[in-house]
Design an enzyme around this catalytic site. Structure first.
Site, PDB file in Angstrom:
ATOM      1  N   LYS A 303      22.670  23.505  10.366  1.00 19.63           N
ATOM      2  CA  LYS A 303      21.434  22.845   9.917  1.00 19.63           C
ATOM      3  C   LYS A 303      20.274  23.389  10.778  1.00 19.63           C
ATOM      4  CE  LYS A 303      20.212  18.178   8.433  1.00 19.63           C
ATOM      5  NZ  LYS A 303      20.753  16.805   8.289  1.00 19.63           N
ATOM      6  N   GLU A 389      27.708   2.736   1.921  1.00 20.19           N
ATOM      7  CA  GLU A 389      27.056   1.421   1.871  1.00 20.19           C
ATOM      8  C   GLU A 389      28.003   0.350   1.339  1.00 20.19           C
ATOM      9  OE1 GLU A 389      25.658   4.253   0.828  1.00 20.19           O
ATOM     10  OE2 GLU A 389      23.844   4.454   2.041  1.00 20.19           O
ATOM     11  N   ARG A 417      23.449   0.548  -3.992  1.00 19.58           N
ATOM     12  CA  ARG A 417      24.783   1.141  -4.187  1.00 19.58           C
ATOM     13  C   ARG A 417      25.895   0.135  -3.873  1.00 19.58           C
ATOM     14  NH1 ARG A 417      25.907   7.253  -2.884  1.00 19.58           N
ATOM     15  NH2 ARG A 417      24.797   7.412  -4.857  1.00 19.58           N
TER      16      ARG A 417
END
Ligand SMILES: Cc1ncc(C[n+]2csc(CCOP(=O)(O)OP(=O)(O)O)c2C)c(N)n1
Ligand SMILES: CC(=O)[C@@H](O)[C@H](O)COP(=O)(O)O
Ligand SMILES: [Mg+2]
Length: 663
Positions: A303, A389, A417
């Site tokens: 990243k 979640e 979600r």
């Protein structure tokens, strides 16, 4: 004729000759690998330059520059579909797919979205921003291509590539999709999942041997070898065949660590170096031409790759403000008052010192939710469950059954979600889970996918749910203390992205009386139900706009009553009935969709017969999505600023609107 003085939408024209020659991906397909490498370098530099002027999710984009070039060079996009999971890494993809002239409008009003978006380009086959949806969507497309091919041969042999990160693949939805892929039927063999693994410390080392294995794994020779072995195995008596097949899978799994994916029915290839463009092109060509799918290609990337300040940053420049390209220094404005997030976190950390039942749970967003502070102080009572979640909520429910007081800190939009977990596992069992719902309301540059518009509506209809919304950071401090002490079942506090008003905060929050609102400003005595009295009942931070509107109305000789509801549920019915009985007009206002607080109010007024006595005007977010902009501009567009409140009041009173009145 374009205005010669207007700044060029591509200020770097001329600096990147290879990139300048690419308008759409088809222009990549006759380039040599060496030319593609040059192009990747220029694409990375263009991405850094563009995001330095807009801010955004830089780190993830830099990590997939080579992968983006290789995908568009090898696959026939847009007919071959490329889905970017979360989509925050799609800036290089946008530059290569005809949007380089708009990339500097990224996340700006009217500009490009910060995520992929179907309406934006045929190269964006699926909208994203909430993670872990790419494999499900990709599988749906792959199966659809097979079915469409019966009538339209152009759908035959189309590939679908889902690029999903190591974070995003931690969500259950990804496994639901992979579990189904192996049995979804014809078409699924054209699905290629690319696991973009940029957590180097846990990925197996990449290098010549691994590259060789991966090339071997994906090359025709190895596949033919497996084919031959497969044919032989088929001739064995059934039990032996099953054993031999298992041995083959585990053998490959042992070499490459792909057993999990193999068990899920994927043909695993990797891990490969996701920055080695020639190798990527080779492998992707092999995978494109095989029908061994569904396939999972495991690439290792970094990243922030290729831009030192991002590589060296702890967060790898996941989300940056505008910055100086040379130094990488971000141009963040003055610190300003404490954020709502930090006020919540501070009170939770303070109270956890003495209350050992308090725990804190995040779904992969420790810094965004402010729980990193809690983690530092109480590592054994802090839980980051990954992008999960649904699990986070029911994990908290489990804790609550054993007498703990879990705080589940999840952004409003991401809590969507876990709705059934909230309802079925927490509310139905009346468990004392505390929901710290951050980013409630409109969130600015992340746009409609991240707006926390619906939590009042989707929680307010649940029996036994308690919902608080602070009007400022002082109220949030009190509501955090209230949530900590509350043990009558589930309770939620919803607060916005951004800073408070800069109020002086006491050392600790005071516990509020549940279901009680407060009058902030009384209207003039001369007014009442018959004489044009206006009442404004606010929920949450719109109170500031209400007080501005009250000043504007007072200047017109119509000083209103202003009240702060504090609770979306249970509603303060005594306060509500008092306002309805003693005013001609009752306005409610909330940073939430239709179906929320106003609906609860309207329901109560209707049931008590008061709806006939007062001109009730609900002010909510409009029944449409609000695109990325600044938060203030979004509320203006949503019709929830002070002038809109004034206009609503005067309109309800039947007072003719004149320009000066709503100025
Ligand atoms: C359902 C959901 N929860 C949380 C987020 C917030 N979020 C955005 S990107 C991200 C991390 C993604 O990690 P990974 O998939 O590895 O992508 P990378 O940034 O490493 O490229 C998270 C948690 C989200 N977008 N969607
Ligand atoms: C890409 C993503 O979903 C997250 O990074 C999100 O953008 C975070 O939002 P905040 O910036 O409000 O924390
Ligand atoms: Mg990652």
């Amino acid at each position: 004729m374009a205005d010669q003085n207007a700044p060029s939408p591509i200020p770097t024209l001329g600096r990147f000759p290879a990139l300048d020659r690419v308008r759409v991906p088809a222009d990549l397909r006759n380039l040599s690998v060496e030319q593609l490498k040059q192009l990747a370098d220029e694409l990375r530099a263009e991405t850094v330059d563009a995001v330095s002027t807009t801010g955004g999710h830089l780190g993830a984009s830099l990590g997939v520059v080579e992968l983006t070039v290789a995908l568009h060079a090898v696959f026939d996009t847009p007919d071959d579909r490329v889905i970017w999971d979360v989509g925050h890494q799609a800036y290089p993809h946008k530059i290569l797919t005809g949007r380089r002239d708009r990339i500097r409008t990224l996340r700006q009003p009217g500009g490009l979205s910060g995520f992929t978006r179907r309406a934006e380009s045929p190269y964006d086959p699926f909208g994203a921003a909430h993670s872990s949806t790419s494999i499900s969507a990709g599988l749906g497309m792959a199966v659809a291509h097979h079915l469409r091919a019966e009538d339209d041969p152009s759908y035959r042999e189309r590939n679908v590539i889902a690029v999903i990160g190591d974070g995003s693949i931690s969500a259950g939805m990804a496994y639901e999709a992979m579990n189904n892929a192996a049995v979804a039927g014809p078409g699924a063999e054209r699905l290629i999942v690319i696991l973009n693994d940029n957590e180097m410390s846990i990925a197996p080392p990449v290098g010549a041997m691994s590259n060789y294995l991966s090339r071997l794994m994906s090359s025709r020779k190895f596949m033919e070898l497996r084919e031959l072995a497969g044919k032989f195995v088929k001739k064995l008596p059934a039990p032996m065949e099953r054993t031999a097949r298992k041995a083959d899978e585990y053998a490959r799994g042992m070499i490459t660590g792909g057993t999990l994916f193999e068990e899920l029915g994927f043909y695993y290839v990797g891990p490969v170096d996701g920055h080695d463009l020639p190798q990527l092109v080779n492998i992707l060509r092999n995978l494109r031409d095989t029908d061994k799918g569904p396939i999972l290609l495991h690439v290792i990337t970094e990243k922030g790759h290729g831009y030192r300040p991002a590589e060296n940053a702890g967060d790898k420049y996941h989300a940056v403000a505008k910055f100086n390209v040379i130094t990488g220094e971000q141009k963040k404005g003055p610190a300003g008052p404490p954020s709502y997030t930090s006020v919540f976190a501070r009170e939770l950390v303070r109270r956890a010192q003495t209350d050992h039942r308090l725990t804190a749970i995040t779904a992969a967003m420790p810094s965004g939710t402010g729980l990193d502070a809690f983690a530092k102080n109480y590592p054994d009572r802090f839980f980051d469950v990954g992008i999960a979640e649904q699990h986070a909520v029911t994990f908290a429910a489990g804790m609550a059954t054993e007498g703990l007081r879990p705080f589940c800190a999840i952004y409003s939009t991401f809590l969507q979600r876990a709705y059934d977990q909230v309802m079925h596992d927490v509310v139905l069992q009346n468990l004392p889970v505390r929901f710290a719902i951050d980013r409630a309301g409109l969130v600015g540059a992340d746009g409609a996918t991240h707006a926390g518009s619906f939590d009042i509506a989707y929680l307010g209809c649940l029996p036994g749910m308690t919902i608080m919304a602070p009007s400022d950071e002082l109220e949030l401090l009190h509501m955090t203390a209230t949530a900590i002490e509350f043990d009558e079942g589930p309770i939620a506090l919803r607060y916005p992205r951004g800073n408070g008003l800069g109020l002086d905060l006491p050392a600790e929050g005071q516990v509020l009386e549940i279901g009680k609102g407060r009058i902030i400003r009384e209207m003039g005595r001369q007014f009442g139900a018959e004489t044009g009295g206006i009442a404004i009942l606010s929920l949450g931070p719109r109170l500031g706009a209400c007080l501005k509107a009250a000043d504007m109305l007072a200047a017109q000789g119509l000083p209103p009553t202003v009240a702060d509801a504090r609770f979306a549920k249970p509603i303060d019915t005594a306060l509500l009935e008092n306002l309805a009985r003693n005013h001609a007009v009752l306005i409610t206002i909330e940073e939430g969709s239709e179906g929320g607080f106003a609906t609860q109010v309207c329901h109560h007024l209707a049931c008590t017969g008061l709806l006939d006595q007062v001109r009730f005007r609900p002010m909510t977010l409009p029944d449409r999505f609000i695109d990325h902009n600044t938060q203030d501009a979004q509320y203006d567009e949503a019709g929830l600023s002070a002038p809109h409140i004034v206009a609503t009041a005067l309109n309800a009173l039947g007072v003719r609107l004149t320009e000066e009145r709503t100025a």
